[in-house]
Scaffold this motif. Sequence first.
Motif, PDB file in Angstrom:
ATOM      1  N   THR A 194       9.267   1.494   7.151  1.00 40.04           N
ATOM      2  CA  THR A 194       8.069   1.504   6.315  1.00 40.04           C
ATOM      3  C   THR A 194       8.346   0.871   4.955  1.00 40.04           C
ATOM      4  OG1 THR A 194       8.552   3.762   5.550  1.00 40.04           O
ATOM      5  CG2 THR A 194       7.035   3.523   7.414  1.00 40.04           C
ATOM      6  N   ALA A 195       9.522   1.152   4.377  1.00 40.13           N
ATOM      7  CA  ALA A 195       9.860   0.555   3.085  1.00 40.13           C
ATOM      8  C   ALA A 195      10.061  -0.952   3.211  1.00 40.13           C
ATOM      9  CB  ALA A 195      11.118   1.203   2.520  1.00 40.13           C
ATOM     10  N   SER A 196      10.606  -1.388   4.340  1.00 43.14           N
ATOM     11  CA  SER A 196      10.765  -2.830   4.574  1.00 43.14           C
ATOM     12  C   SER A 196       9.409  -3.519   4.680  1.00 43.14           C
ATOM     13  CB  SER A 196      11.559  -3.074   5.867  1.00 43.14           C
ATOM     14  OG  SER A 196      12.862  -2.554   5.762  1.00 43.14           O
ATOM     15  N   SER A 197       8.395  -2.766   5.082  1.00 42.24           N
ATOM     16  CA  SER A 197       7.047  -3.316   5.195  1.00 42.24           C
ATOM     17  C   SER A 197       6.305  -3.298   3.871  1.00 42.24           C
ATOM     18  CB  SER A 197       6.237  -2.504   6.222  1.00 42.24           C
ATOM     19  OG  SER A 197       6.893  -2.451   7.467  1.00 42.24           O
ATOM     20  N   SER A 221      -1.668   2.736   9.446  1.00 41.26           N
ATOM     21  CA  SER A 221      -1.054   2.002   8.339  1.00 41.26           C
ATOM     22  C   SER A 221      -0.141   0.896   8.854  1.00 41.26           C
ATOM     23  CB  SER A 221      -0.260   2.959   7.449  1.00 41.26           C
ATOM     24  OG  SER A 221      -1.099   3.920   6.842  1.00 41.26           O
ATOM     25  N   SER A 222       0.642   1.193   9.878  1.00 45.54           N
ATOM     26  CA  SER A 222       1.575   0.209  10.438  1.00 45.54           C
ATOM     27  C   SER A 222       0.837  -0.955  11.069  1.00 45.54           C
ATOM     28  CB  SER A 222       2.489   0.871  11.464  1.00 45.54           C
ATOM     29  OG  SER A 222       3.232   1.922  10.881  1.00 45.54           O
ATOM     30  N   LEU A 223      -0.261  -0.665  11.759  1.00 45.51           N
ATOM     31  CA  LEU A 223      -1.052  -1.721  12.387  1.00 45.51           C
ATOM     32  C   LEU A 223      -1.589  -2.700  11.334  1.00 45.51           C
ATOM     33  CD1 LEU A 223      -2.457  -2.906  14.912  1.00 45.51           C
ATOM     34  CD2 LEU A 223      -4.368  -1.334  14.444  1.00 45.51           C
ATOM     35  N   LEU A 224      -2.168  -2.153  10.277  1.00 45.76           N
ATOM     36  CA  LEU A 224      -2.717  -3.004   9.218  1.00 45.76           C
ATOM     37  C   LEU A 224      -1.612  -3.762   8.485  1.00 45.76           C
ATOM     38  CD1 LEU A 224      -5.430  -0.600   7.730  1.00 45.76           C
ATOM     39  CD2 LEU A 224      -5.795  -2.602   9.193  1.00 45.76           C
ATOM     40  N   ALA A 225      -0.482  -3.107   8.253  1.00 40.43           N
ATOM     41  CA  ALA A 225       0.626  -3.757   7.544  1.00 40.43           C
ATOM     42  C   ALA A 225       1.156  -4.954   8.322  1.00 40.43           C
ATOM     43  CB  ALA A 225       1.753  -2.754   7.288  1.00 40.43           C
ATOM     44  N   TRP A 258      -2.822  -6.061   4.229  1.00 39.18           N
ATOM     45  CA  TRP A 258      -1.466  -5.526   4.031  1.00 39.18           C
ATOM     46  C   TRP A 258      -1.484  -4.329   3.088  1.00 39.18           C
ATOM     47  CZ3 TRP A 258       1.702  -6.586  -0.614  1.00 39.18           C
ATOM     48  CH2 TRP A 258       2.977  -6.012  -0.524  1.00 39.18           C
ATOM     49  N   GLY A 259      -2.213  -4.444   1.977  1.00 40.58           N
ATOM     50  CA  GLY A 259      -2.243  -3.362   0.993  1.00 40.58           C
ATOM     51  C   GLY A 259      -2.828  -2.080   1.549  1.00 40.58           C
ATOM     52  N   LEU A 260      -3.926  -2.180   2.305  1.00 42.52           N
ATOM     53  CA  LEU A 260      -4.500  -0.985   2.919  1.00 42.52           C
ATOM     54  C   LEU A 260      -3.536  -0.373   3.926  1.00 42.52           C
ATOM     55  CD1 LEU A 260      -8.199  -2.141   3.465  1.00 42.52           C
ATOM     56  CD2 LEU A 260      -7.359  -0.478   1.792  1.00 42.52           C
ATOM     57  N   GLY A 261      -2.707  -1.219   4.536  1.00 43.02           N
ATOM     58  CA  GLY A 261      -1.732  -0.700   5.490  1.00 43.02           C
ATOM     59  C   GLY A 261      -0.607   0.077   4.833  1.00 43.02           C
ATOM     60  N   VAL A 262      -0.038  -0.480   3.763  1.00 49.50           N
ATOM     61  CA  VAL A 262       1.172   0.133   3.201  1.00 49.50           C
ATOM     62  C   VAL A 262       0.889   1.196   2.160  1.00 49.50           C
ATOM     63  CG1 VAL A 262       2.513  -1.956   3.629  1.00 49.50           C
ATOM     64  CG2 VAL A 262       1.450  -1.633   1.386  1.00 49.50           C
ATOM     65  N   CYS A 263      -0.377   1.316   1.702  1.00 45.26           N
ATOM     66  CA  CYS A 263      -0.627   2.133   0.521  1.00 45.26           C
ATOM     67  C   CYS A 263      -0.268   3.598   0.702  1.00 45.26           C
ATOM     68  CB  CYS A 263      -2.076   1.987   0.068  1.00 45.26           C
ATOM     69  SG  CYS A 263      -3.276   2.644   1.196  1.00 45.26           S
ATOM     70  N   ALA A 264      -0.394   4.150   1.898  1.00 40.67           N
ATOM     71  CA  ALA A 264      -0.126   5.575   2.096  1.00 40.67           C
ATOM     72  C   ALA A 264       1.237   5.839   2.720  1.00 40.67           C
ATOM     73  CB  ALA A 264      -1.220   6.188   2.974  1.00 40.67           C
ATOM     74  N   MET A 265       1.999   4.796   3.012  1.00 39.04           N
ATOM     75  CA  MET A 265       3.229   4.976   3.781  1.00 39.04           C
ATOM     76  C   MET A 265       4.258   5.864   3.075  1.00 39.04           C
ATOM     77  SD  MET A 265       4.038   1.343   5.658  1.00 39.04           S
ATOM     78  CE  MET A 265       3.356   0.972   7.264  1.00 39.04           C
TER      79      MET A 265
END
Length: 435
Positions: free
Chosen positions: A233-236, A290-294, A317-324
């Motif tokens: 997740t951090a790599s994304s 989140s992963s799908l959108l990222a 991308w932002g909507l995907g990673v924002c809650a990770m």
Amino acid sequence: MDQAGVNRSRLFWLGVLALATAAISASLRAAVASSLKAEWIDPIAPVQAGELIGAALGSAFLGFAITVFVVSALLDKIGAKRVLIGCGVCFLIGTGLIVGAGHLATGMAVYNLVWFGMLLSGIGWGLAEASINPLTARLYPDETTHRLNVLHAWYPGGLIIGGLAGVFLANVLPWQVIMGTVLVPAVGVVVIAATTTFPAPPAEVEGAGFGEMIGEVFRRPSFFVWFGAMFLTASSELAPGQWLDVALTNRVGMRGILLLVYVSALMFVFRHFAGRLANRLSNPGLLWISSLLAGIGLFLLSLAQSPVAAILASTVWGLGVCAMWPTMLASVAERYPRGGAWAIGLVGSAGALASFFVLPLLGGMFDEAKVALAGGPEAFKQLTGAALRQVEDTAASQSFAKLALFPVVLLFVFGGIWLSERRARGATLARGDAA
């Protein structure tokens, strides 16, 4: 928290300031990276410059990872007050080394000082995370996911502040002065932490000790699934954020750091609601989406050739990673409560280590691609102007596309956890109905 003299709101906002300081430092490092590279690294090592600047940016994540791993285990012995004071001091010294390296050394020694300054800044970030995450979980035990998401909304909040400063001050101030603005909130962290009363550790955690925290982790192997997932997740999220300005500015026709500011604004808003969304979907369900959108967003960023395309890709991308990041921390806090601060810190260190390894890898892929596209090292050194930009833009696109593979793996990880937990809840309900 019913301890005398403890102001829960003051402690929470101190955590916000510490995290925002770390974010301002991170966004300013990303914003000045191109100028730092051009002024100090390109003249020393033009062919390896991408890898070197990636390694310098990545050193902050190494400092973070080591610090969170060690300090989380010792937090209740050291005390959150001392840890947060140390956080501010590290940002003061680390930032001073970054901006003063050119006046203190020559040749590769300048790069070494920059690397070490970024390492110290990462240690400051690690000291912040090692203390504020478990402290928030203890202050708000009944709304941990929500409060951690609100707290971590201020990481993108700090990215916005630093990113805008990096863009709008670039034409009027040297990059060293812009980077030096981190000193202001760092002083605030030191002063407020030194004058704030902190709660004593909960009796159950204090009595458990480090051995009990280790036992909680190693008795339950599922913890290492979350540890590995945090690496991905951090790599994304974090590594692409640090690479945006270097990789995309020329290719899309706008400063890449503005994309980071835009994405950070999305994250700032969405993290205030992510906890409630997680309650409806479950944490694994939110992380799967989140992963799908990222993954989609990173792939689109690798293809973007204009400001409009870059903004659309950044939105996904932002909507995907924002809650990770905060949802991962909350998941560990809720599933492994006896692991205490160390379990949360261990997962946080996995996230930082990801960026430490991935950023130099990105830089190396960028260097390898640009040299191959140019026809060899000597041919690359001869490129100038539009020809140089075209080669570097194509190389940046190739390096960015490979990042999309990380969230693809996460789809299988979080999908499996989500389905497993839904089945377990269904079986529990069935047994209850039968009884």
